[in-house]
Design a protein around this motif. Structure first.
Motif, PDB file in Angstrom:
ATOM      1  N   ASN A  52       1.583   2.770  -3.762  1.00  0.00           N
ATOM      2  CA  ASN A  52       0.531   3.385  -4.598  1.00  0.00           C
ATOM      3  C   ASN A  52       0.421   2.706  -5.957  1.00  0.00           C
ATOM      4  OD1 ASN A  52      -0.345   5.522  -2.756  1.00  0.00           O
ATOM      5  ND2 ASN A  52       1.692   6.391  -3.112  1.00  0.00           N
ATOM      6  N   LYS A  71     -11.135   2.926  -1.930  1.00  0.00           N
ATOM      7  CA  LYS A  71     -10.814   1.794  -1.048  1.00  0.00           C
ATOM      8  C   LYS A  71      -9.314   1.751  -0.744  1.00  0.00           C
ATOM      9  CE  LYS A  71     -14.305  -1.813  -1.466  1.00  0.00           C
ATOM     10  NZ  LYS A  71     -14.526  -3.238  -1.776  1.00  0.00           N
ATOM     11  N   TYR A  72      -8.518   2.050  -1.759  1.00  0.00           N
ATOM     12  CA  TYR A  72      -7.059   2.030  -1.600  1.00  0.00           C
ATOM     13  C   TYR A  72      -6.639   3.053  -0.544  1.00  0.00           C
ATOM     14  CZ  TYR A  72      -2.355   0.875  -3.424  1.00  0.00           C
ATOM     15  OH  TYR A  72      -1.074   0.410  -3.571  1.00  0.00           O
ATOM     16  N   GLN A  73      -7.212   4.262  -0.653  1.00  0.00           N
ATOM     17  CA  GLN A  73      -6.854   5.320   0.289  1.00  0.00           C
ATOM     18  C   GLN A  73      -7.301   4.967   1.712  1.00  0.00           C
ATOM     19  OE1 GLN A  73      -8.309   9.178  -0.876  1.00  0.00           O
ATOM     20  NE2 GLN A  73      -6.997  10.264   0.571  1.00  0.00           N
ATOM     21  N   TYR A 116     -11.297   1.334  -7.476  1.00  0.00           N
ATOM     22  CA  TYR A 116     -10.728   0.999  -6.171  1.00  0.00           C
ATOM     23  C   TYR A 116      -9.930   2.140  -5.531  1.00  0.00           C
ATOM     24  CZ  TYR A 116     -12.021  -3.740  -7.448  1.00  0.00           C
ATOM     25  OH  TYR A 116     -12.738  -4.847  -7.813  1.00  0.00           O
ATOM     26  N   PRO A 144      -8.354  -3.502  -1.425  1.00  0.00           N
ATOM     27  CA  PRO A 144      -8.182  -2.389  -2.372  1.00  0.00           C
ATOM     28  C   PRO A 144      -7.898  -2.878  -3.799  1.00  0.00           C
ATOM     29  CG  PRO A 144      -6.160  -2.722  -1.169  1.00  0.00           C
ATOM     30  CD  PRO A 144      -7.124  -3.743  -0.637  1.00  0.00           C
ATOM     31  N   GLY A 145      -8.669  -3.866  -4.223  1.00  0.00           N
ATOM     32  CA  GLY A 145      -8.483  -4.438  -5.543  1.00  0.00           C
ATOM     33  C   GLY A 145      -9.428  -5.607  -5.723  1.00  0.00           C
ATOM     34  N   ALA A 151       0.825  -1.211   0.000  1.00  0.00           N
ATOM     35  CA  ALA A 151       0.000   0.000   0.000  1.00  0.00           C
ATOM     36  C   ALA A 151       0.859   1.261   0.000  1.00  0.00           C
ATOM     37  CB  ALA A 151      -0.932  -0.007   1.211  1.00  0.00           C
ATOM     38  N   GLN A 200      -4.876   2.386   3.122  1.00  0.00           N
ATOM     39  CA  GLN A 200      -3.627   3.003   3.585  1.00  0.00           C
ATOM     40  C   GLN A 200      -3.832   3.682   4.943  1.00  0.00           C
ATOM     41  OE1 GLN A 200      -3.127   5.466   0.061  1.00  0.00           O
ATOM     42  NE2 GLN A 200      -1.196   4.414  -0.454  1.00  0.00           N
ATOM     43  N   TRP A 258      -8.226   2.324 -10.858  1.00  0.00           N
ATOM     44  CA  TRP A 258      -8.281   3.419  -9.892  1.00  0.00           C
ATOM     45  C   TRP A 258      -9.684   4.015  -9.780  1.00  0.00           C
ATOM     46  CZ3 TRP A 258      -4.792   3.333  -6.444  1.00  0.00           C
ATOM     47  CH2 TRP A 258      -3.496   2.874  -6.749  1.00  0.00           C
ATOM     48  N   PRO A 278      -1.230  -0.840  -8.139  1.00  0.00           N
ATOM     49  CA  PRO A 278      -2.415  -1.710  -8.056  1.00  0.00           C
ATOM     50  C   PRO A 278      -2.136  -3.053  -7.380  1.00  0.00           C
ATOM     51  CG  PRO A 278      -2.207  -0.780 -10.250  1.00  0.00           C
ATOM     52  CD  PRO A 278      -0.938  -0.448  -9.530  1.00  0.00           C
TER      53      PRO A 278
END
Length: 949
Positions: free
Chosen positions: A867, A922-924, A919, A895-896, A864, A927, A916, A869
């Motif tokens: 940054n 979700k990724y943010q 997701y 996050p994927g 994570a 993290q 992006w 995928p």
């Protein structure tokens, strides 16, 4: 199914051993076993053949079925006996043109029953005690030659095969040797106060570091009784004769003075300047051995030839030219710090003299190939074809004419027999020996070589070098180069690239590029004309060592005995007692820190990051690393590296004030009261652990008790987030201090040179700039075990990857450290699917990659920070969730995309343009929850907080 295909010898031959060997002056006796597949041996011969030549002689071998063998239609076991009289070898030996430093190899030639196949392979593979106690020498006085013919047996380093060193001695010298076989100690004592130094290169050589150092000794230290040993008829003898004290190779004086010497200084194995390799003679030589070297090393891995552990290579001092080269000798070759001197090579004294005018010439000087041993092999070799094509390329002539520059082609001495093959080439051909190589180096403007160490000498003069490495993989072999993209010149793999580089050099007025000047300077500490003085001082300061300790640490016999003990049922009870006594009665060293990562298998993770930051900050500590190789020495050559579960392991655990680990030390150990233990752990948890698990698969009943005892040893625990802290306290039932400061191992993602690092890692893995990289890093499965070891079945369909993504992507597969099964990647897919399970640091693999594919591994939390995928290949999500349980809902927070088969996985990656959009949020959130404290310089914050406690 029947296949009409001719079978090779390997399909019939299975195994060979030598169980007994006796060598007398008059005869050789060998006994052993041969095992073939499917067919019995009908008859056989043993062939003595000149290495690199065609002359040979054969003798019958007595071969009988092994009466004690069990009936087996597959393996057919036989016993054999060889008896060869020395007098029957005389005619063959006398016919050989070369009489010195000749090697005779021994082959079996067998005929199998009921087939028309003949088997041919080298005799060898002795049992340990047979090799260890090998001694003796075959010898015969030849009236026609008026000399003694001698065959000294040995087993080769590479293949463990039986061979012989052949030499012919004059009558006086060999009679002196024979008459004094039981008097060597007395002869040695007679020269005790003479301070004799023996210097040499090879029997016929006197133009390299040996010659330069001898010249220095004779001119500057007349108080030392220095001798140079060289053949009577060597054309290079004239180089040393003006300085006196030159002794004939294989002479009576050679036998005597070698035994009386205080120091033996050679450029190769010391045995290359011994008058005989007879073990009974060699074991009585008491001189300190100095390895003057014959070139800066690094391009080719020399550990199989000059490693400290080799029984046939002895040295008390290893001469190097830079701290970088010294570190390689310590890290890869196993030498101690005080056994390696940074002085520069002896020949550098004249290399840096400005006494030879520069000529407009290109020096093409390839090294040799040890697999080219006769004319037929040479004619069919890529070596011949590539250099013939290069030398006859019209563009090379165009370069010569355009820049008014002469082309010089100089073959290695070991390739001199093939020089006539290039007789018609439009270049000036020079044989080494006709011209001093150093003179050629100093007067040439450009060098084209392949792997030769003379390239370093050339680069030290800041002149351009081009490396033509068309056969790099074959030449380097299974041992990787000591260097990583550090050569001071362009590397070409094709002829066109060599030509292009030459045009570029000409366009640049034959000046070396700044990048390569810097690289060259890394390999030379002193650019002066005084290298011999520090060599002389270093030799005089060689420390005295305990012969008994040296015997225990280096002799094959005690090492073999220890190896047997290590595998016995008595070892661990003994080590537990040893540790208990040491931890109770030994003093804990206040400034000693012991690091371990990945149960001693990998140099990675937070322990590595903390160690490297402490070294960078020049912290005043003694560092101990538990590791199965010497990688930690890349950062600090003074670090002590020990193997896990060795006696040293228990010793340093018992005496170190600080322990740092990302997993547990052996659970049966209790740390000393004064010791502080930093547990960095090895990842943020998704799957439930230890006390949080409803059921524990793949572990025995005492598992929880053992890991709880291990946890009770911790003084502090590192955490990357409040989420992880909560999970750790619950899973481990841990109530001690937590350093909630982020993971040190993730500092690498925030370093300013991360893009350069990414490029370097990808080059190391042979990945092109335009290729995208997928890193697949699954965790292990608790319910997949074989015995006590975890295994894992590969669930990636390589053919689907090749079809969907193969043109643009490279797939790196990284198995979990506890998985013992070997990943098998078929040959057809290895061009873009790479097994990186043994790559030392997964963080580097994350940097090199563009996409992560994982399942339930904690690698997702580290990734994570990049940054980039992530895709989740969870083919057994329900089963795994029921078995381990999760701390959060992966399907909800991943996050994927989560996919359950290879087709969907690679389909998702192929359409990643929408990643992006789908997701990003979700990724943010991922993290923020799981890596909020990761960032730059966590290692320093963690270790300073720990040591402040």
């Amino acid at each position: 199914m029947l296949v009409n295909k001719e079978l090779s010898a390997s399909h019939y031959y299975l195994r060979k051993t030598i169980s007994k060997i006796k060598v007398h002056e008059e005869k050789l006796l060998v006994e052993g076993n041969l095992t073939t597949r499917f067919f019995d041996i009908e008859s056989g011969q043993v062939e003595f053949i000149q290495r690199g030549g065609e002359k040979s002689v054969s003798f019958p071998v007595r071969i009988n079925p092994n009466k004690e063998q069990k009936v087996n239609s597959f393996a057919r076991r036989h016993v054999y006996q060889i008896e060869v009289q020395m007098k029957n070898l005389v005619e063959f030996l006398s016919s050989l043109e070369q009489k010195e430093e000749l090697t005779i190899d021994v082959f079996f030639n067998l005929i199998l029953k009921n087939t028309d196949s003949e088997l041919r392979f080298k005799a060898g593979n002795p049992r340990f005690l047979v090799r260890y106690f090998l001694k003796g020498e075959m010898a015969f006085f030849s009236e026609s030659n008026q000399g003694w013919l001698s065959l000294v047996p040995y087993f080769t380093i590479k293949g463990n095969n039986l061979s012989f060193n052949y030499n012919m001695y004059d009558k006086e010298a060999y009679n002196y040797f024979r008459n004094n076989k039981n008097r060597w100690r007395a002869i040695s004592k007679a020269g005790k106060n003479r301070n004799i130094w023996i210097v040499g290169e090879r029997s016929y050589k006197a133009q390299d570091n040996g010659y330069r150092f001898f010249k220095y000794l004779r001119k500057n230290h007349p108080e030392i009784e220095a001798y140079y040993v060289i053949s009577k008829d060597s054309p290079e003898r004239k180089n040393v004769e003006p300085y006196g004290n030159v002794i004939d190779f294989y002479s009576k004086e050679h036998f005597q003075l070698m035994m009386q010497a205080s120091y033996i200084c050679g450029t190769h194995h010391p045995s290359h300047i011994y008058p005989t390799r007879n073990k009974q003679y060699v074991k009585n030589i008491k001189a300190k051995k100095v390895f003057l070297q014959h070139g800066v090393f690094g391009t080719k891995n020399i550990s199989p030839f000059y490693g400290k552990w080799l029984p046939d290579f002895e040295t008390d001092m290893f001469v190097t030219s830079s701290e970088k080269e010294k570190n390689i000798a310590v890290r890869d070759l196993g030498y101690e710090q005080d056994e390696v001197a940074v002085t520069g090579l002896s020949r550098f004294e004249s290399l840096f003299k400005d006494d030879i005018p520069l000529k407009r010439q290109v020096l093409i000087i390839p090294t040799w190939r040890d697999w080219i041993t006769n004319n037929q092999i040479f004619e069919e070799s890529d070596y011949f074809k590539r250099y013939e094509e290069l030398l006859f390329d019209p563009r090379l002539k165009e370069i010569s004419e355009k820049y008014n520059i002469e082309l010089i082609f100089c073959l290695h001495p070991n390739m001199q027999d093939y020089v006539d093959y290039f007789a018609d080439a439009p270049v000036t051909i020079i044989k080494q020996g006709e011209r001093d190589v150093q003179v050629l180096i100093k007067e040439s403007m450009v060098m084209v070589t392949d792997y030769s160490s003379v390239a370093f000498d050339f680069s030290f003069l800041h002149k351009p070098v081009i490396y033509y490495q068309f056969d790099r993989k074959k030449f380097l072999g299974k041992h990787p180069s000591h260097l990583d993209n550090e050569l001071p010149g362009d590397i070409a793999f094709e002829k066109d690239e060599v030509i292009d580089s030459l045009f570029k050099v000409g366009k640049n007025n034959f000046e070396m590029e700044n990048e390569y000047v810097e690289k060259a300077n890394n390999f030379i500490q002193y650019r002066d004309t005084k290298s011999n003085e520090p060599i002389f001082e270093a030799i005089q300061n060689i420390p005295e060592r305990s012969k008994f300790k040296t015997f225990l640490k280096e002799d094959p016999l005690p090492l073999k005995i220890f190896s047997r003990f290590r595998r016995s049922k008595y070892y661990f009870p003994t080590m537990k007692l040893y540790y208990k006594i040491l931890s109770r009665f030994s003093r804990v060293v206040d400034k000693r820190v012991l690091f371990e990562s990945g149960v001693g298998k990998r140099y990675e993770d937070s322990p590595r990051a903390i160690y490297e930051k402490m070294v960078e900050n020049e912290e005043d500590f003694e560092f101990i690393w538990v590791m199965n190789n010497n990688e930690p020495l890349n950062v600090n050559s003074n670090t002590k590296v020990i193997k896990r579960l060795s006696p040293s392991y228990y010793k340093y655990l018992a005496t170190s004030k600080y322990w740092v680990n990302n997993q547990n030390f052996p659970t049966y150990l209790t740390k000393p009261k004064q010791t502080q233990y930093l547990q960095t752990w090895h990842g943020t948890p998704l799957k439930k652990m230890q006390h949080d698990q409803d059921q524990i698969e793949g572990r025995d009943e005492g598992y929880l008790d053992r890991v709880t005892h291990a946890k009770n040893q911790w003084s502090a625990l590192v955490s990357p987030s409040p989420y992880a802290t909560h999970a750790f306290r619950s899973a481990f039932q841990y109530n001690g201090p937590v350093l909630e400061l982020g993971y040190p191992r993730n500092d690498v993602f925030y370093e300013p040179n991360i893009y350069e690092k990414r490029e370097s890692i990808r080059q190391k893995l042979n990945i092109a700039e335009d290729e995208k990289v997928i890193l697949y890093a699954p965790t292990f499965r608790d319910n997949q075990k074989k015995g006590k070891k975890f295994t894992m079945k590969n669930k990636i369909n390589f053919r689907i990857f090749e079809r969907r993504l193969g043109e643009d992507y490279v797939l790196l597969i990284r198995e979990h450290v506890v998985v013992a099964s070997k990943l098998n990647i078929p040959e057809e897919f290895r061009h873009n699917i790479i097994n990186v399970s043994k790559y030392p640091d997964i963080q580097e693999l994350m940097i090199a990659s563009d996409i992560l594919v994982t399942d339930y591994s904690s690698v997702m939390f580290d990734y994570a920070n990049t940054n980039k995928p992530m895709y989740f290949y969870c083919y057994d999500l329900d089963e795994y969730g029921d078995m381990r349980g999760f701390y959060f809902d992966l399907e909800e927070q991943a996050p994927g995309p989560i996919v359950k088969n290879t087709s969907n996985l690679f389909r998702s990656i192929a359409s990643q343009d929408q990643y992006w959009d789908n997701y990003g949020e979700k990724y943010q959130a991922f993290q923020t929850r799981f890596a909020p404290l990761d960032g730059p310089n966590r290692a320093e914050k963690v270790y300073k907080a720990f040591f402040k406690r």
